[in-house]
Design an enzyme around this catalytic site. Sequence first.
Site, short mmCIF file in Angstrom:
data_model
loop_
_atom_site.label_atom_id
_atom_site.label_comp_id
_atom_site.label_asym_id
_atom_site.label_seq_id
_atom_site.Cartn_x
_atom_site.Cartn_y
_atom_site.Cartn_z
N HIS B 452 0.79 -1.23 0.00
CA HIS B 452 0.00 0.00 0.00
C HIS B 452 0.82 1.27 0.00
CE1 HIS B 452 -3.66 2.00 -0.28
NE2 HIS B 452 -4.36 1.36 0.64
N ASP B 456 -2.20 1.66 -5.08
CA ASP B 456 -3.47 2.05 -4.46
C ASP B 456 -4.56 1.06 -4.84
OD1 ASP B 456 -3.38 4.62 -6.85
OD2 ASP B 456 -4.59 2.80 -7.01
#
Lengths: 289, 482
Positions: B452, B456
Amino acid sequence: MCTISRGKIGKILKSTSTCIFENLAFEEHIFRTHNVERSGEVLLMWSNRPSVVIGRHQNPWVEVNLPFAKETNIEIARRHSGGGTVYHDQGNLNISLLTTHAQHCRPKNLKFISDALNSNFTVQIVPNSRDDMELQPGNRKCSGTAARIAKGQAYHHLTLLIDADLEILKKSLKSPFRDQIESNATRSVRALAVGFLREDDGNASVEGAEMAISEVYRKLFEQSQFETIDVSSKIAANPEILKILEELKSWKWIYGKSPKFQFSGENGQEIEVKDGLIMGTDQRFSTDF
Amino acid sequence: MMAARLLGTSSRIAKFSRHFHTAKAAFLPVVQFKLSDIGEGIAEVQVKEWYVKEGDTISQFDKVCEVQSDKAAVTISSRYDGIVRKLYHDVDGMARVGQALIDVEVEGNVEEDEKPKKEEKKGAVTSTPQASKESATSASESSASDGKVLATPAVRRLAMENKVKLSSVRGSGKEGRVLKEDVLKFLGQVPADHSSGSTNIRTTHQAPLPAAKSYEALKEDVAVPIRGYTRAMIKTMTEALKIPHFGYNDEINVDALVKLRGELKDFAKERHVKLSYMPFFIKAASLALFEFPGLNATTDDKLENIIHKVSTSIMVNTQKLILKASHNICLAMDTPGGLVVPNIKNCEQRSIFEIAQEITRLMEAGKRQQIGREDLVGGTFTLSNIGAIGGTYASPVIFPPQVAIGAIGAIERLPRFDKHDNVQLNINCFLEIYLFQVIAANVIKVSWCADHRVVDGATMARFGNRWKFYLEHPSAMLAQLK
């Protein structure tokens, strides 16, 4: 047991120091800090000025002729690995093999070393069941082995007599007090006969042996590196190794680490010694050394 | 607080008496630290020096004692944190491998403190089956510490080393006990694909136990010398969990794929290609990666720069992401030596058949534990076919330095609404009832995880959708054939 194939990387280190304490400290430091899984196995080689080295759980008063050693400036050291007492001088090559605990296999190491020596010199060296190496014919012991295992890593180190003054060797390993001491410390097993490579091959040399062993060691790995290390400078620059060195040189380690024992004096005195310090005695005694 | 302490003490007493009646109370506070295998066939060693005494506090990896066997001086390090309660040998005593060296009271269990009332009420003997039943149910309910979960110390250690919360692992043992296999499965260990017979995982991770050892050594705490691949896995997983993972799961209708594979079966046989579903998954992934190169990337060692190897570099703050030109797709493979993750180089240039052949080659090599270094380095993206063993959704762990991974579940036949919403109209008087056609569909679940910090959710979702699209419409893959 010894069937797992060896890793990809092997490193050969040659120490330039001839001080037994420095070399032992360096070896121990590598053992503690070099991660074999990540960075590969290591072969360390060195030679010392005359020294007698006792095993981790031995008693120097039993194993070493301390007065003789003092007179002739032979260093006395205790190593971290087990096993018995050995005499080193410049004609002796010390070999130390660092691997993971799982890969630790003394017979396998002795095999490749004796093969290397046998093919390079006109000698016939045979490892025996006690992990000693003997020159044949005659079962002349030319090498002794010891090992240390901790935290998933292990080293197997051995001496190799290429040239030796057997008189000094025998004298230094015969303690005048050996029969007066009762202890559970590991007792050295005296070899019936002792020999060195030059006895059988006049061309044998420490450098020659180093090269022969290095060549064979290299072949066990995909990648190998050879490095000459100025151990003295390395230690001076590294406080961690210095600490190990200081410990190895300390009285507390060399003498104090002896398992407790009982000394029977000539006059029937019984002295109990623990941690190298006299615990109980009923007699006065003189401190010779 | 005082009350709690008192309760705590009394519950410990109650616990001790329970000990004698429960065969294997896994949540006892005092553990026997047994002398693990020294190797070289050695059965007995001499204790030479103790570094601890009774009452000392000890931490994992602290030195416990020196033992000597023949010429080896061995330093034994503690496996546990806790307080030393008993030393089993004097100096110069002989210790046997597999038998107790010291007793360690391990750091207190949460369970102890939370169930004192029940313990007190029950009393020793008769409560045992009931108490353990209660703990089993509370284990499944609790989301609190591992103290509530039934598991042996060896399993706890395995879970701890791999940063797995025992409470999130489904235990398959008695009374919900979490077994070693459960933890390993949780970590996503899989063989290569659906169709090939998988090697029996259960036998691969046991230590080779010598026949005549004492029976005790078999029950708990089998010391498995960690070798080769397993050792590497420990390293990798520890590194991996430093990455902030996010998951994205989806369901894919593989009817078209099943049909396709059926059609190609004979042709593949002719070409001596073993065709499972994995080559399709891999090829579809590779095609999708063309559109989402950010997922076929690696981060560097310091985890500061993400390395782009190709001309395009995306600057994300002060970090650089390296997009790899080659799609070297890794497959998680279960071998006799443990989990190995080799990769197939340049999937973008290989046909489905070629990928299938590579899979076969790697599997053969894996069985013989001869997967070469070339095959293990340079991976850019990973797929795990856990579905070959079973399961639906999973939580795979990213294989550093990559940034994404997908775990594919088993093919299930489930009722689904017909895609085309074919409707059977059934009019009954004034009521118009629309019946939607329910069909049996072949369905797989996929669980994607990505880093992350650099990926995304939208990107992962779009990639997932594209992958799904290719598998549900194989003709789209055909259209891009060169």
